[in-house]
Design an enzyme around this catalytic site. Structure first.
Site, PDB file in Angstrom:
ATOM      1  N   GLU A  23       7.500  53.979  -8.692  1.00  0.00           N
ATOM      2  CA  GLU A  23       7.605  52.832  -9.601  1.00  0.00           C
ATOM      3  C   GLU A  23       8.251  51.640  -8.895  1.00  0.00           C
ATOM      4  O   GLU A  23       8.837  51.776  -7.825  1.00  0.00           O
ATOM      5  CB  GLU A  23       8.439  53.182 -10.837  1.00  0.00           C
ATOM      6  CG  GLU A  23       7.637  53.585 -12.061  1.00  0.00           C
ATOM      7  CD  GLU A  23       6.926  52.412 -12.721  1.00  0.00           C
ATOM      8  OE1 GLU A  23       6.895  51.296 -12.141  1.00  0.00           O
ATOM      9  OE2 GLU A  23       6.371  52.599 -13.803  1.00  0.00           O
ATOM     10  N   ASN A 153       7.388  48.117 -20.111  1.00  0.00           N
ATOM     11  CA  ASN A 153       6.545  47.984 -18.930  1.00  0.00           C
ATOM     12  C   ASN A 153       5.871  46.611 -18.913  1.00  0.00           C
ATOM     13  O   ASN A 153       6.024  45.814 -19.841  1.00  0.00           O
ATOM     14  CB  ASN A 153       5.475  49.081 -18.907  1.00  0.00           C
ATOM     15  CG  ASN A 153       5.911  50.303 -18.126  1.00  0.00           C
ATOM     16  OD1 ASN A 153       6.416  50.192 -17.004  1.00  0.00           O
ATOM     17  ND2 ASN A 153       5.714  51.485 -18.695  1.00  0.00           N
ATOM     18  N   ASP A 204       0.933  50.144 -18.091  1.00  0.00           N
ATOM     19  CA  ASP A 204       2.140  50.405 -17.301  1.00  0.00           C
ATOM     20  C   ASP A 204       2.582  49.106 -16.614  1.00  0.00           C
ATOM     21  O   ASP A 204       2.519  48.038 -17.220  1.00  0.00           O
ATOM     22  CB  ASP A 204       1.891  51.539 -16.311  1.00  0.00           C
ATOM     23  CG  ASP A 204       3.146  52.371 -16.047  1.00  0.00           C
ATOM     24  OD1 ASP A 204       4.140  51.799 -15.570  1.00  0.00           O
ATOM     25  OD2 ASP A 204       3.132  53.588 -16.299  1.00  0.00           O
TER      26      ASP A 204
END
Length: 297
Positions: A23, A153, A204
């Site tokens: 991430e 997100n 995301d």
């Protein structure tokens, strides 16, 4: 408007070992280095594009966002707040506690605005419903923007700094809100930019290019989608990992996309069917990217 689907035309970064939850990728053009996190593995990855070399730095707690301060220092966001990181030594100094006394939550997605302020979100470590929030941090001053967020997100900003985008992945709607370009604070109420409810996968991480196109990784669908400033999905880039998590513009001209992915909670059968899970990819599809601003202490 039809969606152009583009098959993957890039490479797996084989010298960067797979992550449980890759991430928060970002790129420092001053050093030609990409950085991202394995949140669950409590690691920070340093990847030099020119030499295709990766270094893993162990972290004392889960981190998810990194921003350059200057050539010697970075800010990273972790489950207890903002820390100053000294690049040469990796030493961390906590400078802005945020939810440090809340053992339920950790940091998740975030990005720096052109004014030097930071937006980032928190969420439950087990994705507890409504446990998180989205914050604005400017020169150490913390403002809680939105409450009761499950999985924050897609935080990114328009090129002129007047619009912020974000989502709660659990909700399925990509939101936009007018902000003050001088402060990055909202000046209006969030509105739906794109409604993905009922669609394949979940929204995301995202970045916004210099034409105002939003590039969003779609968890569970193995792709990065491009949305026009008018809120239309116009391009979908296929990625050889189902759980794509976040893109970043990389390279001397910010014209390529680096994309992280995850392998958390996947069974042996799922991993066998998705061997790219957790890997990081460099896509060759041309983009008109922008470099991330520095965070102002």
């Amino acid at each position: 408007m039809s969606v152009e689907t583009v098959l993957h035309s890039g490479s797996t970064l084989n010298n960067a070992p797979a992550c449980l939850l890759g991430e928060g990728p970002t790129y420092d053009p001053h050093s030609g280095t990409a950085w991202w996190f394995d949140i669950l593995g409590r690691k920070l990855v340093e990847y030099v594009l020119a030499s295709d070399s990766a270094t893993f730095h162990e972290l004392p707690e889960m981190g998810s966002v990194l921003a350059r301060v200057d050539g010697a220092r970075q800010v990273i966001v972790t489950e207890t707040g903002l820390h100053l990181r000294h690049v040469a030594t990796g030493k961390l100094e906590r400078i802005t506690p945020i939810e440090a006394d809340n053992a339920v939550t950790r940091s998740n997605d975030g990005r720096v605005h052109v004014c030097g302020a930071l937006w980032f979100g928190t969420m439950g470590k087990h994705a507890e419903h409504g446990a998180g929030a989205i914050y604005h941090v400017a020169r150490g001053v913390v403002t809680r923007l939105y409450d009761s967020v499950s999985i924050p997100n897609a935080i990114c900003f328009s090129p002129d700094g007047s619009i912020a985008y974000f989502t709660d992945t659990a909700d399925g709607r990509l939101m936009r809100v007018a902000i003050d370009p001088a402060t990055a604070l909202p000046v209006g109420e969030p509105m739906v930019f794109f409604d993905h409810r009922g669609g394949d996968g979940g929204l995301d991480g995202a970045v916004c290019d210099r034409d105002g196109m939003i590039w969003n990784a779609r968890w569970g669908a193995g792709c990065v989608d491009a949305y026009s400033p008018e809120g239309k999905r116009v391009t979908s880039l296929k990625v050889p990992a189902g759980r794509t998590t976040c893109p970043a513009f990389v390279g001397p001209d910010a014209d390529r996309l680096l994309v992280t992915s995850a392998s958390e909670n996947m069974s042996a059968e799922q991993l066998a069917a998705d061997p790219g899970a957790g890997s990081t990819f460099l896509l060759e599809h041309p983009v008109k990217g922008r470099f991330e601003p520095d965070y102002i202490l």
